[in-house]
Design a protein around this motif. Structure first.
Motif, short mmCIF file in Angstrom:
data_model
loop_
_atom_site.label_atom_id
_atom_site.label_comp_id
_atom_site.label_asym_id
_atom_site.label_seq_id
_atom_site.Cartn_x
_atom_site.Cartn_y
_atom_site.Cartn_z
N SER A 1 0.83 -1.20 0.00
CA SER A 1 0.00 0.00 0.00
C SER A 1 0.86 1.26 0.00
O SER A 1 1.99 1.25 0.51
CB SER A 1 -0.90 0.03 1.24
OG SER A 1 -1.79 -1.05 1.27
N LEU A 2 0.30 2.32 -0.56
CA LEU A 2 0.88 3.65 -0.49
C LEU A 2 -0.27 4.64 -0.35
O LEU A 2 -1.38 4.36 -0.80
CB LEU A 2 1.67 3.99 -1.76
CG LEU A 2 3.01 3.31 -1.98
CD1 LEU A 2 3.52 3.61 -3.40
CD2 LEU A 2 4.03 3.77 -0.95
N ARG A 3 0.02 5.80 0.24
CA ARG A 3 -0.99 6.86 0.30
C ARG A 3 -0.42 8.11 -0.33
O ARG A 3 0.61 8.62 0.10
CB ARG A 3 -1.45 7.16 1.72
CG ARG A 3 -2.63 8.11 1.73
CD ARG A 3 -3.18 8.37 3.12
NE ARG A 3 -2.40 9.36 3.85
CZ ARG A 3 -2.89 10.11 4.84
NH1 ARG A 3 -4.17 9.97 5.21
NH2 ARG A 3 -2.13 10.98 5.48
N LEU A 4 -1.11 8.58 -1.37
CA LEU A 4 -0.72 9.81 -2.03
C LEU A 4 -1.51 10.98 -1.44
O LEU A 4 -2.67 10.83 -1.07
CB LEU A 4 -1.00 9.75 -3.54
CG LEU A 4 -0.40 8.57 -4.30
CD1 LEU A 4 -0.70 8.71 -5.79
CD2 LEU A 4 1.08 8.45 -4.06
N SER A 5 -0.85 12.12 -1.36
CA SER A 5 -1.48 13.35 -0.88
C SER A 5 -1.34 14.43 -1.93
O SER A 5 -0.34 14.48 -2.66
CB SER A 5 -0.82 13.83 0.41
OG SER A 5 -0.89 12.87 1.43
N CYS A 6 -2.33 15.31 -1.98
CA CYS A 6 -2.28 16.46 -2.88
C CYS A 6 -2.79 17.67 -2.12
O CYS A 6 -3.96 17.71 -1.73
CB CYS A 6 -3.12 16.22 -4.12
SG CYS A 6 -3.28 17.67 -5.21
#
Length: 126
Positions: A17-22
């Motif tokens: 898993s990875l979590r991207l933020s913007c």
């Protein structure tokens, strides 16, 4: 001046898993349609998730990520997230955040969005 800054990409093994933020700035409180796109080498840019922020509406998803990549918002910090679960090698791509306060095109059409981040690379190994 609208600015979108993505973070959270990296390399992970299949199933991880990875979590991207913007983080968005320059909107002055306007409501915006925000989306995540991805582009693999030699392929067209593909929309994978989108939602309105601020707001309570549920996100929209492409079939390729539905059930694996939930998108969420934190309206107080003007941030949207893409939680990427059960990653597959075919998810490898540059991931971009996009937004527009007055979209007129298709939800997952790149031409709908006037503002783009610089992208963050996601690499999934088998």
């Amino acid at each position: 001046q609208v600015q979108l800054i993505e973070s959270g990409g990296g390399s992970v093994q299949a199933g991880g898993s990875l979590r991207l933020s913007c983080v968005a700035s320059g909107y002055s409180g306007r409501r915006n349609l925000m989306a995540w796109f991805r582009q693999a080498p030699g392929k067209e840019r593909e929309g994978v998730a989108a939602l309105w922020t601020p707001g309570d509406e549920s996100p929209f998803y492409s079939d390729s990520v539905k059930g694996r990549f939930p998108m969420s918002r934190d309206s107080d910090s003007n941030t949207v997230y893409l939680q990427m679960n059960s990653l597959k090698p075919e998810d490898t791509a540059m991931y971009y955040c996009a937004s527009d306060p007055a979209p007129t095109g298709g939800l997952f059409s790149p031409i709908t969005y006037r503002y783009w981040g610089q992208g963050t690379q996601v690499t999934v190994s088998s």
